[in-house]
Design a protein around this motif. Sequence first.
Motif, PDB file in Angstrom:
ATOM      1  N   LEU A  92     -14.883  -7.383  -3.135  1.00  0.00           N
ATOM      2  CA  LEU A  92     -14.700  -6.516  -4.300  1.00  0.00           C
ATOM      3  C   LEU A  92     -15.517  -6.981  -5.502  1.00  0.00           C
ATOM      4  O   LEU A  92     -15.337  -6.460  -6.616  1.00  0.00           O
ATOM      5  CB  LEU A  92     -13.209  -6.486  -4.687  1.00  0.00           C
ATOM      6  CG  LEU A  92     -12.239  -5.960  -3.624  1.00  0.00           C
ATOM      7  CD1 LEU A  92     -10.800  -6.149  -4.088  1.00  0.00           C
ATOM      8  CD2 LEU A  92     -12.513  -4.484  -3.339  1.00  0.00           C
ATOM      9  N   TRP A 137     -11.403  -4.348 -11.112  1.00  0.00           N
ATOM     10  CA  TRP A 137     -10.477  -5.458 -11.278  1.00  0.00           C
ATOM     11  C   TRP A 137     -11.007  -6.449 -12.304  1.00  0.00           C
ATOM     12  O   TRP A 137     -12.200  -6.457 -12.622  1.00  0.00           O
ATOM     13  CB  TRP A 137     -10.193  -6.164  -9.941  1.00  0.00           C
ATOM     14  CG  TRP A 137     -11.326  -6.899  -9.303  1.00  0.00           C
ATOM     15  CD1 TRP A 137     -12.408  -6.372  -8.666  1.00  0.00           C
ATOM     16  CD2 TRP A 137     -11.475  -8.324  -9.207  1.00  0.00           C
ATOM     17  NE1 TRP A 137     -13.220  -7.363  -8.186  1.00  0.00           N
ATOM     18  CE2 TRP A 137     -12.678  -8.566  -8.500  1.00  0.00           C
ATOM     19  CE3 TRP A 137     -10.725  -9.407  -9.633  1.00  0.00           C
ATOM     20  CZ2 TRP A 137     -13.137  -9.849  -8.217  1.00  0.00           C
ATOM     21  CZ3 TRP A 137     -11.176 -10.696  -9.357  1.00  0.00           C
ATOM     22  CH2 TRP A 137     -12.368 -10.906  -8.656  1.00  0.00           C
ATOM     23  N   LYS A 177      -8.025  -3.033   1.314  1.00  0.00           N
ATOM     24  CA  LYS A 177      -9.174  -2.330   0.735  1.00  0.00           C
ATOM     25  C   LYS A 177      -8.770  -0.945   0.242  1.00  0.00           C
ATOM     26  O   LYS A 177      -9.242  -0.488  -0.811  1.00  0.00           O
ATOM     27  CB  LYS A 177     -10.314  -2.229   1.748  1.00  0.00           C
ATOM     28  CG  LYS A 177     -10.988  -3.551   2.050  1.00  0.00           C
ATOM     29  CD  LYS A 177     -12.159  -3.379   3.003  1.00  0.00           C
ATOM     30  CE  LYS A 177     -12.852  -4.691   3.265  1.00  0.00           C
ATOM     31  NZ  LYS A 177     -13.994  -4.539   4.229  1.00  0.00           N
ATOM     32  N   ASP A 178      -7.895  -0.282   0.995  1.00  0.00           N
ATOM     33  CA  ASP A 178      -7.402   1.024   0.557  1.00  0.00           C
ATOM     34  C   ASP A 178      -6.550   0.889  -0.696  1.00  0.00           C
ATOM     35  O   ASP A 178      -6.575   1.760  -1.576  1.00  0.00           O
ATOM     36  CB  ASP A 178      -6.585   1.687   1.674  1.00  0.00           C
ATOM     37  CG  ASP A 178      -7.438   2.060   2.869  1.00  0.00           C
ATOM     38  OD1 ASP A 178      -8.634   2.364   2.676  1.00  0.00           O
ATOM     39  OD2 ASP A 178      -6.920   2.058   3.999  1.00  0.00           O
ATOM     40  N   TYR A 236       0.831  -1.204   0.000  1.00  0.00           N
ATOM     41  CA  TYR A 236       0.000   0.000   0.000  1.00  0.00           C
ATOM     42  C   TYR A 236       0.864   1.252   0.000  1.00  0.00           C
ATOM     43  O   TYR A 236       0.603   2.196  -0.755  1.00  0.00           O
ATOM     44  CB  TYR A 236      -0.943   0.024   1.211  1.00  0.00           C
ATOM     45  CG  TYR A 236      -1.662   1.355   1.322  1.00  0.00           C
ATOM     46  CD1 TYR A 236      -2.818   1.604   0.581  1.00  0.00           C
ATOM     47  CD2 TYR A 236      -1.156   2.387   2.128  1.00  0.00           C
ATOM     48  CE1 TYR A 236      -3.453   2.837   0.638  1.00  0.00           C
ATOM     49  CE2 TYR A 236      -1.779   3.618   2.188  1.00  0.00           C
ATOM     50  CZ  TYR A 236      -2.928   3.836   1.440  1.00  0.00           C
ATOM     51  OH  TYR A 236      -3.546   5.064   1.488  1.00  0.00           O
ATOM     52  N   ALA A 249     -10.384   3.398  -9.959  1.00  0.00           N
ATOM     53  CA  ALA A 249     -10.423   2.358  -8.929  1.00  0.00           C
ATOM     54  C   ALA A 249     -11.575   2.650  -7.965  1.00  0.00           C
ATOM     55  O   ALA A 249     -11.945   3.811  -7.777  1.00  0.00           O
ATOM     56  CB  ALA A 249      -9.094   2.328  -8.180  1.00  0.00           C
ATOM     57  N   PRO A 250     -12.140   1.593  -7.382  1.00  0.00           N
ATOM     58  CA  PRO A 250     -11.763   0.182  -7.533  1.00  0.00           C
ATOM     59  C   PRO A 250     -12.335  -0.439  -8.811  1.00  0.00           C
ATOM     60  O   PRO A 250     -13.466  -0.146  -9.199  1.00  0.00           O
ATOM     61  CB  PRO A 250     -12.368  -0.461  -6.285  1.00  0.00           C
ATOM     62  CG  PRO A 250     -13.548   0.398  -5.950  1.00  0.00           C
ATOM     63  CD  PRO A 250     -13.164   1.788  -6.341  1.00  0.00           C
ATOM     64  N   PHE A 280     -17.070  -4.755  -8.204  1.00  0.00           N
ATOM     65  CA  PHE A 280     -16.162  -3.924  -9.009  1.00  0.00           C
ATOM     66  C   PHE A 280     -15.446  -4.730 -10.089  1.00  0.00           C
ATOM     67  O   PHE A 280     -14.645  -4.175 -10.829  1.00  0.00           O
ATOM     68  CB  PHE A 280     -15.114  -3.266  -8.101  1.00  0.00           C
ATOM     69  CG  PHE A 280     -15.706  -2.438  -7.009  1.00  0.00           C
ATOM     70  CD1 PHE A 280     -16.433  -1.292  -7.305  1.00  0.00           C
ATOM     71  CD2 PHE A 280     -15.553  -2.796  -5.673  1.00  0.00           C
ATOM     72  CE1 PHE A 280     -16.990  -0.523  -6.296  1.00  0.00           C
ATOM     73  CE2 PHE A 280     -16.100  -2.033  -4.663  1.00  0.00           C
ATOM     74  CZ  PHE A 280     -16.831  -0.889  -4.969  1.00  0.00           C
ATOM     75  N   ARG A 315      -3.959  -2.854   4.739  1.00  0.00           N
ATOM     76  CA  ARG A 315      -4.775  -1.845   4.055  1.00  0.00           C
ATOM     77  C   ARG A 315      -5.159  -2.288   2.639  1.00  0.00           C
ATOM     78  O   ARG A 315      -5.127  -1.514   1.692  1.00  0.00           O
ATOM     79  CB  ARG A 315      -4.046  -0.492   4.032  1.00  0.00           C
ATOM     80  CG  ARG A 315      -3.710   0.040   5.425  1.00  0.00           C
ATOM     81  CD  ARG A 315      -3.130   1.433   5.390  1.00  0.00           C
ATOM     82  NE  ARG A 315      -4.109   2.410   4.908  1.00  0.00           N
ATOM     83  CZ  ARG A 315      -3.872   3.722   4.857  1.00  0.00           C
ATOM     84  NH1 ARG A 315      -2.691   4.202   5.235  1.00  0.00           N
ATOM     85  NH2 ARG A 315      -4.802   4.558   4.410  1.00  0.00           N
ATOM     86  N   ALA A 357      -6.990  -1.284  -3.050  1.00  0.00           N
ATOM     87  CA  ALA A 357      -7.930  -1.451  -4.169  1.00  0.00           C
ATOM     88  C   ALA A 357      -8.567  -0.137  -4.585  1.00  0.00           C
ATOM     89  O   ALA A 357      -9.045  -0.010  -5.722  1.00  0.00           O
ATOM     90  CB  ALA A 357      -9.007  -2.467  -3.794  1.00  0.00           C
ATOM     91  N   GLU A 358      -8.555   0.830  -3.695  1.00  0.00           N
ATOM     92  CA  GLU A 358      -9.095   2.158  -4.021  1.00  0.00           C
ATOM     93  C   GLU A 358      -8.077   3.024  -4.753  1.00  0.00           C
ATOM     94  O   GLU A 358      -8.428   4.047  -5.340  1.00  0.00           O
ATOM     95  CB  GLU A 358      -9.518   2.887  -2.732  1.00  0.00           C
ATOM     96  CG  GLU A 358     -10.665   2.249  -1.975  1.00  0.00           C
ATOM     97  CD  GLU A 358     -12.033   2.639  -2.514  1.00  0.00           C
ATOM     98  OE1 GLU A 358     -12.083   3.534  -3.381  1.00  0.00           O
ATOM     99  OE2 GLU A 358     -13.030   2.050  -2.067  1.00  0.00           O
ATOM    100  N   LEU A 359      -6.808   2.602  -4.739  1.00  0.00           N
ATOM    101  CA  LEU A 359      -5.748   3.417  -5.337  1.00  0.00           C
ATOM    102  C   LEU A 359      -5.567   3.183  -6.831  1.00  0.00           C
ATOM    103  O   LEU A 359      -5.220   4.103  -7.575  1.00  0.00           O
ATOM    104  CB  LEU A 359      -4.408   3.138  -4.643  1.00  0.00           C
ATOM    105  CG  LEU A 359      -4.195   3.711  -3.248  1.00  0.00           C
ATOM    106  CD1 LEU A 359      -2.829   3.274  -2.720  1.00  0.00           C
ATOM    107  CD2 LEU A 359      -4.288   5.231  -3.273  1.00  0.00           C
TER     108      LEU A 359
END
Length: 222
Positions: free
Chosen positions: A167, A188, A138-139, A104, A185-186, A170, A136, A141-143
């Motif tokens: 997820l 995948w 989940k964070d 992360y 993001a997110p 998404f 982190r 995956a937000e990046l």
Amino acid sequence: MPTTGPAPLAATTRIPPLTPGMRIGLYGGSFNPPHAAHRAVSLLALKRLRLDRVWWLVTPGNPLKDNHGLPPLDERLAQARSMADHPALIPTGLEAGLGTRFTYDTVATLVRRYPQVRFVWLMGADNLTSFHRWQRWKDLAELLPIAVIDRAGCSLKATASPAAGALGRFRINEAEAATLADRAAPAWVFLHGLKSPLSSTALRRQGLGSASGGPTAALVEK
């Protein structure tokens, strides 16, 4: 000719050259040892995601693993360069240069410094099964968008994992993989097409290196 000898560590821990608008896959691991499946995953991602580069983030040490006996970073980088042997596959020790320990933190630094670059995180299906244990996650995956590359025997376990469930909404259709780098993001995708059963752990158990051919040389890249 590929570079097989160790380069000065200061040079290999710098961030590789990049320009705004580039689409760069980030493929992290200890690469102990690097092998033909690492290369095949990267080439598959280059083609299916329409990436410009794949950076192999050769970690100084995985926080989730026992690093006792881990070969020096410069040694693993030299082996990775020999195995990569492709102008778009770039082994780098940038995490050592940044001083980051967790994925992360590495990704957050890159995304912050280079907002005009389209980064995509690459991982094997086996890593998706334990992704929920990453710091982190989940964070992370937000990046940036994430591409999960199938691995023999891992499909069902990976897609039934806690992270895949969390997820799930998404996930994009595999037919839209080429759009992943352009998505916010997110997001995948799960990519099929890699059939290699190779793993660094198995090679270490067999006492096999990465650069000497052996079973790694017989891998067929699809």
